[in-house]
Write a protein that holds these residues in place. Structure first.
Motif, PDB file in Angstrom:
ATOM      1  N   PRO A 171       0.819  -1.215   0.000  1.00 19.68           N
ATOM      2  CA  PRO A 171       0.000   0.000   0.000  1.00 19.68           C
ATOM      3  C   PRO A 171       0.856   1.270   0.000  1.00 19.68           C
ATOM      4  O   PRO A 171       1.905   1.332   0.655  1.00 19.68           O
ATOM      5  CB  PRO A 171      -0.796  -0.105   1.311  1.00 19.68           C
ATOM      6  N   ALA A 172       0.402   2.259  -0.739  1.00 19.27           N
ATOM      7  CA  ALA A 172       1.049   3.574  -0.692  1.00 19.27           C
ATOM      8  C   ALA A 172       0.669   4.284   0.602  1.00 19.27           C
ATOM      9  O   ALA A 172      -0.335   3.959   1.237  1.00 19.27           O
ATOM     10  CB  ALA A 172       0.617   4.403  -1.902  1.00 19.27           C
ATOM     11  N   ARG A 173       1.507   5.240   0.988  1.00 19.68           N
ATOM     12  CA  ARG A 173       1.269   6.103   2.160  1.00 19.68           C
ATOM     13  C   ARG A 173       1.216   5.328   3.479  1.00 19.68           C
ATOM     14  O   ARG A 173       0.580   5.773   4.434  1.00 19.68           O
ATOM     15  CB  ARG A 173      -0.008   6.936   1.984  1.00 19.68           C
ATOM     16  N   ASP A 174       1.880   4.190   3.551  1.00 19.24           N
ATOM     17  CA  ASP A 174       1.996   3.447   4.806  1.00 19.24           C
ATOM     18  C   ASP A 174       3.340   3.809   5.426  1.00 19.24           C
ATOM     19  O   ASP A 174       4.397   3.378   4.959  1.00 19.24           O
ATOM     20  CB  ASP A 174       1.914   1.945   4.538  1.00 19.24           C
ATOM     21  N   GLN A 175       3.314   4.617   6.491  1.00 20.47           N
ATOM     22  CA  GLN A 175       4.558   5.109   7.072  1.00 20.47           C
ATOM     23  C   GLN A 175       5.333   4.025   7.815  1.00 20.47           C
ATOM     24  O   GLN A 175       6.498   4.221   8.159  1.00 20.47           O
ATOM     25  CB  GLN A 175       4.288   6.313   7.982  1.00 20.47           C
ATOM     26  N   HIS A 176       4.714   2.885   8.060  1.00 22.09           N
ATOM     27  CA  HIS A 176       5.464   1.757   8.611  1.00 22.09           C
ATOM     28  C   HIS A 176       6.442   1.228   7.559  1.00 22.09           C
ATOM     29  O   HIS A 176       7.552   0.796   7.880  1.00 22.09           O
ATOM     30  CB  HIS A 176       4.491   0.652   9.035  1.00 22.09           C
ATOM     31  N   LEU A 177       6.031   1.264   6.300  1.00 27.52           N
ATOM     32  CA  LEU A 177       6.874   0.810   5.200  1.00 27.52           C
ATOM     33  C   LEU A 177       7.809   1.909   4.711  1.00 27.52           C
ATOM     34  O   LEU A 177       8.976   1.651   4.387  1.00 27.52           O
ATOM     35  CB  LEU A 177       6.006   0.331   4.034  1.00 27.52           C
ATOM     36  N   VAL A 178       7.286   3.124   4.633  1.00 29.81           N
ATOM     37  CA  VAL A 178       8.050   4.271   4.135  1.00 29.81           C
ATOM     38  C   VAL A 178       7.890   5.416   5.136  1.00 29.81           C
ATOM     39  O   VAL A 178       6.904   6.162   5.082  1.00 29.81           O
ATOM     40  CB  VAL A 178       7.565   4.722   2.740  1.00 29.81           C
ATOM     41  N   PRO A 179       8.815   5.560   6.080  1.00 26.85           N
ATOM     42  CA  PRO A 179       8.721   6.657   7.052  1.00 26.85           C
ATOM     43  C   PRO A 179       8.697   8.013   6.364  1.00 26.85           C
ATOM     44  O   PRO A 179       9.211   8.182   5.252  1.00 26.85           O
ATOM     45  CB  PRO A 179       9.993   6.478   7.895  1.00 26.85           C
ATOM     46  N   ALA A 180       8.099   8.984   7.033  1.00 30.49           N
ATOM     47  CA  ALA A 180       7.951  10.322   6.451  1.00 30.49           C
ATOM     48  C   ALA A 180       9.292  10.904   6.006  1.00 30.49           C
ATOM     49  O   ALA A 180       9.393  11.517   4.934  1.00 30.49           O
ATOM     50  CB  ALA A 180       7.278  11.251   7.455  1.00 30.49           C
ATOM     51  N   GLN A 181      10.333  10.704   6.805  1.00 26.03           N
ATOM     52  CA  GLN A 181      11.622  11.281   6.439  1.00 26.03           C
ATOM     53  C   GLN A 181      12.201  10.638   5.183  1.00 26.03           C
ATOM     54  O   GLN A 181      12.917  11.294   4.421  1.00 26.03           O
ATOM     55  CB  GLN A 181      12.603  11.161   7.602  1.00 26.03           C
ATOM     56  N   LYS A 182      11.880   9.351   4.936  1.00 30.47           N
ATOM     57  CA  LYS A 182      12.327   8.726   3.695  1.00 30.47           C
ATOM     58  C   LYS A 182      11.637   9.379   2.501  1.00 30.47           C
ATOM     59  O   LYS A 182      12.272   9.626   1.473  1.00 30.47           O
ATOM     60  CB  LYS A 182      12.041   7.222   3.723  1.00 30.47           C
ATOM     61  N   SER A 183      10.330   9.674   2.635  1.00 27.41           N
ATOM     62  CA  SER A 183       9.635  10.382   1.557  1.00 27.41           C
ATOM     63  C   SER A 183      10.246  11.752   1.318  1.00 27.41           C
ATOM     64  O   SER A 183      10.410  12.184   0.173  1.00 27.41           O
ATOM     65  CB  SER A 183       8.146  10.526   1.886  1.00 27.41           C
ATOM     66  N   GLU A 184      10.582  12.435   2.389  1.00 26.27           N
ATOM     67  CA  GLU A 184      11.190  13.760   2.247  1.00 26.27           C
ATOM     68  C   GLU A 184      12.539  13.668   1.543  1.00 26.27           C
ATOM     69  O   GLU A 184      12.838  14.455   0.633  1.00 26.27           O
ATOM     70  CB  GLU A 184      11.335  14.402   3.630  1.00 26.27           C
ATOM     71  N   ASP A 185      13.363  12.682   1.942  1.00 26.17           N
ATOM     72  CA  ASP A 185      14.656  12.495   1.284  1.00 26.17           C
ATOM     73  C   ASP A 185      14.469  12.112  -0.185  1.00 26.17           C
ATOM     74  O   ASP A 185      15.195  12.597  -1.060  1.00 26.17           O
ATOM     75  CB  ASP A 185      15.452  11.391   1.994  1.00 26.17           C
ATOM     76  N   PHE A 186      13.502  11.244  -0.453  1.00 26.45           N
ATOM     77  CA  PHE A 186      13.236  10.782  -1.807  1.00 26.45           C
ATOM     78  C   PHE A 186      12.893  11.949  -2.727  1.00 26.45           C
ATOM     79  O   PHE A 186      13.437  12.071  -3.827  1.00 26.45           O
ATOM     80  CB  PHE A 186      12.097   9.762  -1.758  1.00 26.45           C
ATOM     81  N   HIS A 187      12.001  12.816  -2.266  1.00 27.91           N
ATOM     82  CA  HIS A 187      11.611  13.952  -3.107  1.00 27.91           C
ATOM     83  C   HIS A 187      12.702  15.010  -3.202  1.00 27.91           C
ATOM     84  O   HIS A 187      12.647  15.882  -4.072  1.00 27.91           O
ATOM     85  CB  HIS A 187      10.308  14.556  -2.589  1.00 27.91           C
ATOM     86  N   GLY A 188      13.703  14.898  -2.343  1.00 26.25           N
ATOM     87  CA  GLY A 188      14.864  15.779  -2.442  1.00 26.25           C
ATOM     88  C   GLY A 188      15.983  15.199  -3.284  1.00 26.25           C
ATOM     89  O   GLY A 188      17.079  15.754  -3.318  1.00 26.25           O
ATOM     90  N   GLY A 189      15.720  14.081  -3.954  1.00 29.09           N
ATOM     91  CA  GLY A 189      16.713  13.467  -4.825  1.00 29.09           C
ATOM     92  C   GLY A 189      17.298  12.180  -4.298  1.00 29.09           C
ATOM     93  O   GLY A 189      18.215  11.618  -4.912  1.00 29.09           O
ATOM     94  N   GLY A 190      16.776  11.671  -3.168  1.00 32.49           N
ATOM     95  CA  GLY A 190      17.270  10.414  -2.611  1.00 32.49           C
ATOM     96  C   GLY A 190      16.916   9.217  -3.475  1.00 32.49           C
ATOM     97  O   GLY A 190      16.024   9.281  -4.320  1.00 32.49           O
ATOM     98  N   HIS A 191      17.617   8.100  -3.249  1.00 35.24           N
ATOM     99  CA  HIS A 191      17.448   6.897  -4.073  1.00 35.24           C
ATOM    100  C   HIS A 191      16.079   6.267  -3.843  1.00 35.24           C
ATOM    101  O   HIS A 191      15.494   6.382  -2.759  1.00 35.24           O
ATOM    102  CB  HIS A 191      18.551   5.894  -3.767  1.00 35.24           C
ATOM    103  N   ARG A 192      15.591   5.552  -4.871  1.00 34.57           N
ATOM    104  CA  ARG A 192      14.275   4.921  -4.799  1.00 34.57           C
ATOM    105  C   ARG A 192      14.258   3.674  -3.911  1.00 34.57           C
ATOM    106  O   ARG A 192      13.195   3.261  -3.446  1.00 34.57           O
ATOM    107  CB  ARG A 192      13.804   4.530  -6.204  1.00 34.57           C
ATOM    108  N   ASN A 193      15.430   3.024  -3.698  1.00 36.40           N
ATOM    109  CA  ASN A 193      15.443   1.797  -2.901  1.00 36.40           C
ATOM    110  C   ASN A 193      15.061   2.074  -1.455  1.00 36.40           C
ATOM    111  O   ASN A 193      15.420   3.120  -0.889  1.00 36.40           O
ATOM    112  CB  ASN A 193      16.821   1.134  -2.948  1.00 36.40           C
ATOM    113  N   LEU A 194      14.347   1.120  -0.849  1.00 31.94           N
ATOM    114  CA  LEU A 194      13.849   1.247   0.511  1.00 31.94           C
ATOM    115  C   LEU A 194      14.493   0.207   1.417  1.00 31.94           C
ATOM    116  O   LEU A 194      14.969  -0.830   0.949  1.00 31.94           O
ATOM    117  CB  LEU A 194      12.328   1.064   0.532  1.00 31.94           C
ATOM    118  N   VAL A 195      14.468   0.476   2.705  1.00 28.28           N
ATOM    119  CA  VAL A 195      14.968  -0.489   3.688  1.00 28.28           C
ATOM    120  C   VAL A 195      13.959  -1.633   3.806  1.00 28.28           C
ATOM    121  O   VAL A 195      12.761  -1.400   4.006  1.00 28.28           O
ATOM    122  CB  VAL A 195      15.181   0.191   5.052  1.00 28.28           C
ATOM    123  N   TRP A 196      14.447  -2.874   3.677  1.00 32.76           N
ATOM    124  CA  TRP A 196      13.582  -4.046   3.719  1.00 32.76           C
ATOM    125  C   TRP A 196      13.635  -4.708   5.088  1.00 32.76           C
ATOM    126  O   TRP A 196      14.705  -4.853   5.675  1.00 32.76           O
ATOM    127  CB  TRP A 196      13.989  -5.048   2.648  1.00 32.76           C
TER     128      TRP A 196
END
Length: 289
Positions: A171-196
């Motif tokens: 699911p999108a917008r699940d902060q358990h999977l994608v914390p807010a700070q990861k979204s912020e980093d991502f939109h600032g140019g951070g890599h698409r890969n996520l912590v598994w």
């Protein structure tokens, strides 16, 4: 004259009527399986794609060894030691993964992208406004390759052309999977890969894709892909919308606020409606903040 329905099929449709109806029922927030009519298309054979890849700029291609863990740091991704052309022409045996980015810069592939998205544009416009920044990507994978757990900033439909793969979508917008700070980093140019984390798998839906199948992946819905026993070729057609642009702006605004030790705001399910916060962010960006 009778008005045409937004999901009315065309005689030579890439997406048949049942696929358009399924997409209309799911867009923009739900993932759903679709069908398409591009199997055997001349632009999507391995020879055609190798020729295309060899004339593309280096910044528009990415390739590496394909048997990776679900969670891998970008800097740890291993090279396969081959040229891109060699990678594609021998992909059945070299254990690799490759992506050709922005193939719409080639006129023939631009026409293919436009034909596919034109069938969906009325549905999209009704929900999230006009399609913006249309792009196309082509993924090629050796048998057994894995695309690690990641997310993408676009509305996306992946069309399976050759081979079999399984995409597990979360699911999108699940902060358990994608914390807010990861979204912020991502939109600032951070890599698409996520912590598994192994516990995540129970929250995903595994979808088997065979030639002729497709899947709609919502904006930033985390996913990973496991290739089957043969070479896989997939075409990804993507677009942005006012909603996806607004989400990026609001996460970037939160990143500015967090950096200054100020309270951050909530990004809603309809970020395009958060006009005041978006305006403040644009003013701050214009002022160099």
């Amino acid at each position: 004259m009778t008005a045409r329905s937004p999901i009315a099929p065309a005689a030579d449709a890439i997406f048949p009527d049942d696929a358009r109806a399924a997409f209309a029922a799911a867009y923009p927030d739900q993932s759903t399986k679709l069908h398409h009519g591009l199997i055997g298309h001349g632009l999507l054979t391995l020879d055609a794609l190798a020729t295309l890849a060899e004339r593309m700029p280096a910044a528009s291609v990415e390739y590496n060894l394909g048997k990776l863990p679900l969670g891998v740091r970008p800097e740890d991704t291993p090279s396969n030691g081959l040229t891109l052309g060699e990678t594609i022409r021998t992909i059945d045996t070299n254990g690799s993964w490759a992506v050709l980015k922005n193939v719409e810069r080639d006129p023939a592939y631009a026409a293919l992208l436009d034909a596919a998205l034109a069938e969906l544009a009325p549905i999209v416009a009704d929900r999230t406004g006009p399609m913006l920044h249309r792009e196309a990507f082509i993924f090629l994978s050796s048998p057994g390759s894995v695309t690690p757990f990641h997310m993408d900033p676009e509305h996306n439909i992946l069309l399976q052309i050759m081979g079999i793969k399984t995409m597990t979508v979360f699911p999108a917008r699940d902060q358990h999977l994608v914390p807010a700070q990861k979204s912020e980093d991502f939109h600032g140019g951070g890599h698409r890969n996520l912590v598994w984390q192994d516990g995540f798998k129970a929250h995903g839906t595994a979808v088997r894709l065979e030639p002729g199948d497709a899947i709609h992946v919502p904006v930033k819905a985390p996913h990973f892909v496991e290739n089957g026993p043969t070479v896989s070729v997939s075409l990804s057609v993507t677009w942005r919308s006012e909603r996806s642009v607004a989400e990026g702006e609001l996460h970037s605004f939160n990143a500015l606020l967090r950096k200054r030790g100020l309270p951050v705001g909530t990004v809603s399910a309809r970020p395009e409606a958060q006009g005041i916060r978006r305006l403040i962010y644009r003013i701050m960006r214009k002022l160099g903040a």
